[in-house]
Motif scaffolding. Sequence first.
Motif, PDB file in Angstrom:
ATOM      1  N   LEU A 180       0.830  -1.200   0.000  1.00 37.53           N
ATOM      2  CA  LEU A 180       0.000   0.000   0.000  1.00 37.53           C
ATOM      3  C   LEU A 180       0.867   1.255   0.000  1.00 37.53           C
ATOM      4  N   ASP A 181       1.959   1.217   0.755  1.00 41.72           N
ATOM      5  CA  ASP A 181       2.904   2.339   0.739  1.00 41.72           C
ATOM      6  C   ASP A 181       3.467   2.553  -0.661  1.00 41.72           C
ATOM      7  N   LYS A 182       3.777   1.456  -1.342  1.00 40.06           N
ATOM      8  CA  LYS A 182       4.338   1.555  -2.692  1.00 40.06           C
ATOM      9  C   LYS A 182       3.316   2.109  -3.683  1.00 40.06           C
ATOM     10  N   LEU A 183       2.043   1.695  -3.533  1.00 39.09           N
ATOM     11  CA  LEU A 183       0.999   2.238  -4.400  1.00 39.09           C
ATOM     12  C   LEU A 183       0.832   3.738  -4.165  1.00 39.09           C
ATOM     13  N   VAL A 184       0.856   4.130  -2.900  1.00 39.34           N
ATOM     14  CA  VAL A 184       0.739   5.546  -2.542  1.00 39.34           C
ATOM     15  C   VAL A 184       1.882   6.342  -3.170  1.00 39.34           C
ATOM     16  N   GLU A 185       3.087   5.835  -3.036  1.00 36.00           N
ATOM     17  CA  GLU A 185       4.266   6.505  -3.590  1.00 36.00           C
ATOM     18  C   GLU A 185       4.188   6.574  -5.117  1.00 36.00           C
ATOM     19  N   THR A 186       3.682   5.513  -5.726  1.00 35.67           N
ATOM     20  CA  THR A 186       3.547   5.467  -7.182  1.00 35.67           C
ATOM     21  C   THR A 186       2.595   6.547  -7.684  1.00 35.67           C
ATOM     22  N   MET A 187       1.608   6.900  -6.860  1.00 35.31           N
ATOM     23  CA  MET A 187       0.650   7.949  -7.235  1.00 35.31           C
ATOM     24  C   MET A 187       1.185   9.349  -6.939  1.00 35.31           C
ATOM     25  N   GLY A 188       2.415   9.444  -6.445  1.00 32.58           N
ATOM     26  CA  GLY A 188       3.035  10.737  -6.201  1.00 32.58           C
ATOM     27  C   GLY A 188       2.837  11.280  -4.812  1.00 32.58           C
ATOM     28  N   ALA A 189       2.117  10.529  -3.958  1.00 27.94           N
ATOM     29  CA  ALA A 189       1.894  10.961  -2.581  1.00 27.94           C
ATOM     30  C   ALA A 189       3.022  10.470  -1.686  1.00 27.94           C
ATOM     31  N   GLU A 190       2.953  10.847  -0.415  1.00 28.78           N
ATOM     32  CA  GLU A 190       4.001  10.482   0.540  1.00 28.78           C
ATOM     33  C   GLU A 190       3.465   9.450   1.546  1.00 28.78           C
ATOM     34  N   PRO A 191       3.942   8.206   1.480  1.00 27.67           N
ATOM     35  CA  PRO A 191       3.504   7.207   2.456  1.00 27.67           C
ATOM     36  C   PRO A 191       4.194   7.415   3.792  1.00 27.67           C
ATOM     37  N   LEU A 192       3.490   7.143   4.872  1.00 30.93           N
ATOM     38  CA  LEU A 192       4.086   7.274   6.203  1.00 30.93           C
ATOM     39  C   LEU A 192       4.765   5.957   6.562  1.00 30.93           C
ATOM     40  N   GLU A 193       6.046   5.890   6.360  1.00 25.53           N
ATOM     41  CA  GLU A 193       6.778   4.636   6.515  1.00 25.53           C
ATOM     42  C   GLU A 193       6.781   4.129   7.951  1.00 25.53           C
ATOM     43  N   LYS A 194       6.650   5.030   8.922  1.00 25.62           N
ATOM     44  CA  LYS A 194       6.697   4.621  10.328  1.00 25.62           C
ATOM     45  C   LYS A 194       5.299   4.494  10.957  1.00 25.62           C
ATOM     46  N   TYR A 195       4.270   4.481  10.129  1.00 23.14           N
ATOM     47  CA  TYR A 195       2.909   4.308  10.637  1.00 23.14           C
ATOM     48  C   TYR A 195       2.791   2.921  11.261  1.00 23.14           C
ATOM     49  N   ASP A 196       2.592   2.866  12.568  1.00 24.39           N
ATOM     50  CA  ASP A 196       2.737   1.604  13.288  1.00 24.39           C
ATOM     51  C   ASP A 196       1.436   0.850  13.533  1.00 24.39           C
TER      52      ASP A 196
END
Length: 299
Positions: A180-196
Amino acid sequence: MAKKQYSFYPGCSSEKNASASNYMTSVNAMCDVLDVQLNEIPDWNCCGASVGYAGGGELERLILSARNLAISEQENKGQDVVATCAACWLATRETKERLESDNQLMRDANQALAEIGLKYEAKQKVRHMVEVLIEDFGYDKLGEKVKKPLDGLKVAGYVGCQTNRPFGIDGESYENPMYLDKLVETMGAEPLEKYDKKVQCCGGALAFSEPEKSQAMIKDIIESAYDHGADIIATPCPVCQMNVEIYQDQINKTYGKKFNMPVVYYSTLMSVAYGKGHRESGLDGQIIPATKLEKFAAK
């Protein structure tokens, strides 16, 4: 003729005016851009995801999905079965794997299906839509379709539990799935990598039977998103989307919070990034308006 065709199981929540009808709207918009044709399984029925909670028997629950699969084999031959709802995907995939691995269960299921002129042979794969996106397209190809990069939008990718266990997405960690983080990044947005809290359960059906327990879990999911600077939460699960969005007012009253966090589907993000407008992307179905995403849709 579309480049890719799938046998589609929409599930109850995606029906018109149902709780996730806007999910279906965004999926259709996304598929239009990707040239994907979803061939709906004729006369499909509920997958029985909630039958277990109601005390229904194992065979009865499995037969519900087996009927859908048998019709799919008959009507959409050679096509993978694809579901967008996490619960539908889980129930349908479990049925396929259980019946394939247990000859007696398969015989019992087919004995029941024979009463309505059907037979299930486990000929088709069962896949979640995100598996199709990742495996049949890949992040690079998905990124090529972006017209409106979601620059600056900070997204908490809330995977939830049903697309994560027991099956999960191939190649992903159970503890920290990154698709999901990768899909978000692919769309140009910023994924929260440390979202726990990305794989914490939202409480599911506990929202009805023991709401205080479910709402305590939801509070942690939302609070973590705020703590890590999220503008929005995105998820692949209709139950997660519904629970995390609609109970925020009650959680605010119980815990003295001021939550107002939009919760959208990954397909909503993709539809907007692919150039679709407010209505086409299903943004008009939000309870909490996704204001920052709406600005991208309006461009």
